[in-house]
Write a protein that holds these residues in place. Structure first.
Motif, PDB file in Angstrom:
ATOM      1  N   UNK A 190    -132.734  63.192  52.628  1.00 13.09           N
ATOM      2  CA  UNK A 190    -132.831  62.284  53.758  1.00 13.09           C
ATOM      3  C   UNK A 190    -132.679  60.824  53.400  1.00 13.09           C
ATOM      4  N   UNK A 191    -132.418  60.520  52.149  1.00 11.15           N
ATOM      5  CA  UNK A 191    -132.265  59.138  51.712  1.00 11.15           C
ATOM      6  C   UNK A 191    -130.940  58.559  52.193  1.00 11.15           C
ATOM      7  N   UNK A 192    -130.978  57.305  52.676  1.00  7.80           N
ATOM      8  CA  UNK A 192    -129.772  56.599  53.091  1.00  7.80           C
ATOM      9  C   UNK A 192    -129.721  55.259  52.370  1.00  7.80           C
ATOM     10  N   UNK A 193    -128.610  55.000  51.695  1.00  2.89           N
ATOM     11  CA  UNK A 193    -128.430  53.740  50.988  1.00  2.89           C
ATOM     12  C   UNK A 193    -127.464  52.849  51.758  1.00  2.89           C
ATOM     13  N   UNK A 194    -127.752  51.556  51.774  1.00  2.00           N
ATOM     14  CA  UNK A 194    -126.853  50.568  52.347  1.00  2.00           C
ATOM     15  C   UNK A 194    -125.846  50.190  51.258  1.00  2.00           C
ATOM     16  N   UNK A 195    -124.548  50.373  51.540  1.00  2.00           N
ATOM     17  CA  UNK A 195    -123.508  50.150  50.541  1.00  2.00           C
ATOM     18  C   UNK A 195    -122.856  48.786  50.778  1.00  2.00           C
ATOM     19  N   UNK A 196    -122.951  47.852  49.819  1.00  2.00           N
ATOM     20  CA  UNK A 196    -122.370  46.524  50.011  1.00  2.00           C
ATOM     21  C   UNK A 196    -120.893  46.450  49.630  1.00  2.00           C
ATOM     22  N   UNK A 197    -120.348  47.494  48.966  1.00  2.00           N
ATOM     23  CA  UNK A 197    -118.989  47.429  48.419  1.00  2.00           C
ATOM     24  C   UNK A 197    -117.949  47.311  49.527  1.00  2.00           C
ATOM     25  N   UNK A 198    -116.972  46.410  49.316  1.00  2.00           N
ATOM     26  CA  UNK A 198    -115.929  46.181  50.311  1.00  2.00           C
ATOM     27  C   UNK A 198    -114.567  46.715  49.867  1.00  2.00           C
ATOM     28  N   UNK A 199    -114.476  47.248  48.657  1.00  2.00           N
ATOM     29  CA  UNK A 199    -113.239  47.839  48.154  1.00  2.00           C
ATOM     30  C   UNK A 199    -113.601  49.053  47.324  1.00  2.00           C
ATOM     31  N   UNK A 200    -112.622  49.903  47.043  1.00  2.00           N
ATOM     32  CA  UNK A 200    -112.920  51.103  46.268  1.00  2.00           C
ATOM     33  C   UNK A 200    -113.351  50.758  44.843  1.00  2.00           C
ATOM     34  N   UNK A 201    -112.698  49.810  44.144  1.00  2.00           N
ATOM     35  CA  UNK A 201    -113.199  49.462  42.813  1.00  2.00           C
ATOM     36  C   UNK A 201    -114.644  48.982  42.832  1.00  2.00           C
ATOM     37  N   UNK A 202    -115.011  48.185  43.833  1.00  2.00           N
ATOM     38  CA  UNK A 202    -116.397  47.718  43.898  1.00  2.00           C
ATOM     39  C   UNK A 202    -117.343  48.848  44.283  1.00  2.00           C
ATOM     40  N   UNK A 203    -116.859  49.836  45.041  1.00  2.00           N
ATOM     41  CA  UNK A 203    -117.679  51.004  45.363  1.00  2.00           C
ATOM     42  C   UNK A 203    -117.999  51.792  44.090  1.00  2.00           C
ATOM     43  N   UNK A 204    -116.998  51.933  43.223  1.00  2.00           N
ATOM     44  CA  UNK A 204    -117.229  52.624  41.956  1.00  2.00           C
ATOM     45  C   UNK A 204    -118.230  51.844  41.105  1.00  2.00           C
ATOM     46  N   UNK A 205    -118.063  50.534  41.046  1.00  2.00           N
ATOM     47  CA  UNK A 205    -119.009  49.696  40.297  1.00  2.00           C
ATOM     48  C   UNK A 205    -120.428  49.842  40.838  1.00  2.00           C
ATOM     49  N   UNK A 206    -120.553  49.764  42.146  1.00  2.00           N
ATOM     50  CA  UNK A 206    -121.870  49.883  42.779  1.00  2.00           C
ATOM     51  C   UNK A 206    -122.501  51.233  42.461  1.00  2.00           C
ATOM     52  N   UNK A 207    -121.694  52.285  42.486  1.00  2.00           N
ATOM     53  CA  UNK A 207    -122.215  53.628  42.222  1.00  2.00           C
ATOM     54  C   UNK A 207    -122.809  53.719  40.828  1.00  2.00           C
ATOM     55  N   UNK A 208    -122.128  53.134  39.862  1.00  2.00           N
ATOM     56  CA  UNK A 208    -122.581  53.237  38.477  1.00  2.00           C
ATOM     57  C   UNK A 208    -123.710  52.268  38.143  1.00  2.00           C
ATOM     58  N   UNK A 209    -123.753  51.127  38.818  1.00  2.00           N
ATOM     59  CA  UNK A 209    -124.715  50.096  38.441  1.00  2.00           C
ATOM     60  C   UNK A 209    -125.968  50.080  39.307  1.00  2.00           C
ATOM     61  N   UNK A 210    -125.841  50.470  40.579  1.00  2.00           N
ATOM     62  CA  UNK A 210    -126.975  50.310  41.493  1.00  2.00           C
ATOM     63  C   UNK A 210    -127.430  51.588  42.182  1.00  2.00           C
ATOM     64  N   UNK A 211    -126.517  52.522  42.433  1.00  2.00           N
ATOM     65  CA  UNK A 211    -126.843  53.648  43.313  1.00  2.00           C
ATOM     66  C   UNK A 211    -127.811  54.640  42.698  1.00  2.00           C
TER      67      UNK A 211
END
Length: 741
Positions: A190-211
């Motif tokens: 049931x966890x929901x995360x707010x994703x700040x990434x605005x591009x796919x490369x930044x989404x990958x970065x966010x996944x590895x560094x913050x998620x």
């Protein structure tokens, strides 16, 4: 005086009432303990603890005192909740934190465990159509979280409460969706995360560094599972990817390398595997030592979740899809591609080919030169010529269009056999089908397989413990007189399939067979004299861990659906009736687990696909150490033999013979409508070695019932007196496509 008090306390404790067997099981499962772990701590056998939890036996001193202490401590951590009924207590709350829709709630079977770090399931469902909660916001974080109503933060898969790996505290995966302009990542529990990434490369970065997504490794020398992101159509649109693949892209299995998103990844120093950017894409940077940077993408609208295996999963709302994939990830592994790919990857994850060692001079970790004991190693090995599929480089010198005979090729496949009805069978009312649960998984259990390249030998003495392929004549084996449980019995061989060929016909001369097939000829009471063989002297039960993992995943999910392993035959049949409708999402997981078994075994002999390949050339799969057609042949051989052994036992005891066998389904002509009407149960006990009703792999369930008149009519319609009715016994529907017309 204190010693006296201690003695009194010990005396009282030794006579204190223990919790009920069901509560014992709940407490153990709530803490994520296995029966084996409890048995090891108490220095008793696994069966002993299982007996305590089933109520068949009660613990005695001195183990009783230690067991009582364990239960008391667990009861303090996980007090029973008399108010909120949830799923089977054997299932950790991690798997049930996302409530199913109201019509799909699991059957309440026990009290809910409560503990810090564990998920809590409320009785109030959150319908799929309900509005999604908006993520909480806060100035101190670029990525904030919230939860669906009625849930708490869930412990990640494969960990116990208090042992959460902080790297993966948000679970193995997330479904990324866009709602009202906000990008949300729906995780397990049931966890929901707010994703700040605005591009796919930044989404990958966010996944590895913050998620904080991923999962712990499955074995000591292995590595943790990479995080998985599932992109919905709204997420594809947000990140500049097509909602669907074109026909050309579907054939290629990827979008063009010149796509703008791939260029974005390249500029950010991200790489793609040779597979490219397709339905299952892996985005990575080269590892530095043990620091691995890799994210897996799953794109349902590109057919990543094949509906043959995942049903309607690709159409589920984000939270529900996260639940389905989360249960699968926790019980099997984080998906690495199709169910077939995941099945193969699970073998490697449980038996990594090599391990890390530290350089004595530099202190840097590197991969060892030798392989991990019990693994297939890191380098591929060639199979024997008789084990090679047509077109393999080992066969390049064969004449063009040459059709290999059984004396040239191992042909271990599943059954596809049927025969005409006898006059007596025509007088019966019904045809009843039995289906073996997880038959190929059961065939893999305990099977010794080769861990090295084959050795060619001439005129060998057959050794049933030696994995390999044997050229031997089994045409002398006469099924009219065979040994059953070491006693000779007489049977009507004309009504039985041969155990040595997929079509059930008696072999006509020498042929290549896997070890389990030849061993069965010896078991039936006949001598064998192989002319030659390709054997593997280094062997092991490579698939045992794989089987155990998939068996446990299957049984746990079936238990969630109300089909437990301890049901009586009648109760089992009743529980199987409509079990999928109790929780359609978990029914999807059951289907995916089954597909993982068959697909993983199929990948052991993967053929070339769309690679511009020509016969005689190598193809990509041959470069894997897990390309092992001999292992596939051995599993199929053993599965077919297991079924034939049950058929023979049943015939010897009852005089009943099958009219059709298709893979793991066997059909009998009888008067009743249920398996209980003809299976020889006595006081609830089945025929030893015969068919037994139950959910465990290797046991059987009711596949379907049709009338004998239906069977005769279908065969007459298609002018096929030996049409395999086992294919259609489930629903009675026969199509021209099924008959190759």
């Amino acid at each position: 005086m204190s010693e006296l008090f201690d003695a009194v306390d010990a005396l009282l404790a030794s006579r204190a009432a223990l919790p009920s067997p069901a509560e014992r099981k709940r407490l153990r499962a709530a803490h994520g303990l296995t029966i084996d772990e409890v048995a090891g701590a108490l220095k008793v056998r696994r069966a002993t603890v299982s007996g305590w939890e089933s109520g068949k036996t009660e613990p005695r001193p001195p183990e009783r005192d230690a067991y009582a202490r364990l239960l008391d401590k667990l009861a303090e951590l996980y007090p029973a909740d008399p108010v909120a009924p949830v799923q089977d207590p054997a299932v950790p709350a991690t798997f049930t934190a996302v409530p199913a829709p109201a019509e799909a709630q699991p059957l309440p079977t026990g009290p809910a465990p409560e503990a810090a770090g564990m998920a809590e399931t409320k009785n109030t469902p959150a319908p799929a159509a309900a509005p999604r909660p908006a993520p909480a916001t806060g100035p101190s974080s670029s990525s904030t979280t919230t939860r669906r109503p009625g849930t708490k933060k869930a412990a990640p898969a494969a960990t116990t409460a208090g042992e959460i790996d902080p790297r993966f505290e948000n679970g193995p995966l997330a479904v990324v969706d866009v709602e009202d302009g906000k990008v949300l990542a729906y995780c397990v529990g049931g966890l929901i995360l707010d994703v700040p990434a605005k591009s796919l490369p930044s989404l990958v970065d966010w996944t590895l560094k913050e998620a904080k997504l991923g999962a712990p490794k499955l074995s000591g020398p292995g590595r943790p599972a990479d995080p998985l992101l599932v992109l919905t159509e709204t997420a594809l649109e947000r990140y500049g990817l097509p909602l669907a693949l074109t026909q050309e892209e579907r054939i290629a299995g990827r979008i063009p390398e010149g796509h703008k998103v791939i260029k974005q990844l390249t500029r950010a120093d991200w790489k793609l595997t040779k597979r490219g950017f397709g339905p299952w894409a892996r985005i990575y940077r080269p590892a530095k030592g043990t620091d691995r940077q890799c994210v897996q993408l799953c794109i349902p609208s590109w057919n990543a979740l094949d509906n043959r295996h995942w049903g309607t999963a690709g159409q589920l709302p984000p939270a529900e899809l996260a639940r389905v994939l989360g249960v699968y990830a926790a019980r099997v592994m984080t998906p690495r591609g199709s169910t077939a790919v995941t099945g193969l990857e699970l073998m490697t994850a449980l038996h990594p080919p090599t391990y890390a060692v530290r350089d004595e001079e530099t202190g840097v970790l590197r991969q060892a030169d030798d392989k991990t004991p019990g693994s297939l190693g890191k380098d591929p090995v060639d199979c024997a010529p008789c084990e090679a599929p047509d077109g393999h480089p080992l066969l390049k010198d064969l004449p063009r269009f040459h059709i290999r005979t059984p004396a040239e090729k191992v042909f271990e496949e599943a059954y596809d056999w049927a025969r005409p009805f006898t006059d007596d069978e025509c007088m019966h009312r019904n045809l009843v089908g039995l289906d073996v649960n997880m038959a190929f998984a059961a065939g893999a259990n305990g099977l010794p397989v080769g861990l090295c390249a084959p050795t060619h030998v001439k005129n060998p003495v057959f050794d049933p413990k030696l994995p390999g392929s044997w050229l031997v004549d089994l045409s002398h084996v006469d099924l009219s007189r065979v040994k059953v449980s070491k006693e000779w019995v007489e049977l009507d061989a004309s009504l039985l399939p041969s155990p040595f060929t997929p079509k059930g016909n008696r072999p006509e001369g020498p042929a290549w067979y896997a070890t389990p097939t030849v061993a069965y000829a010896v078991e039936l009471g006949y001598g064998v004299a192989p002319a030659e063989a390709y054997v593997r002297h280094e062997s092991g039960r490579y698939l045992d861990g794989w089987y155990n993992r998939l068996r446990d995943a299957y049984l746990a999910t079936m238990a969630d659906l109300g089909v437990g392993a301890d049901l009586s035959p009648a109760d089992f049949l009743a529980a199987m009736n409509g079990y999928k409708s109790r929780d359609p999402e978990l029914a999807i997981v059951v289907s995916a687990v089954k597909a993982t078994v068959k697909g993983g075994l199929g990948k052991l002999r993967e053929r070339p696909r769309g690679e511009g390949w020509r016969p005689g050339e190598r193809w990509r799969a041959l470069e894997r150490p897990t390309w092992r057609p001999d292992i596939r042949a051995a599993v199929i051989s053993r599965t077919r033999i297991n079924l034939h052994r049950k058929i023979v036992k049943h015939a010897a005891f009852t005089g009943q013979y099958p009219v059709a066998v298709n893979s793991d389904c066997v059909v009998y002509a009888v008067d009743g409508e249920s398996p209980l009407d003809f299976l020889p149960y006595r006081e609830g006990k089945p025929l030893p070695g015969g068919f037994k009703l139950g959910v465990n792999p290797g046991l059987v369930k009711h596949e379907g019932t049709q009338t004998v008149l239906w069977g005769e009519g279908v065969r007459e319609q298609y002018q096929a007196p030996e049409l395999n009715l086992a294919r259609y016994i489930k629903d009675g529907i026969v199509t021209d496509k099924d008959n190759g017309e």
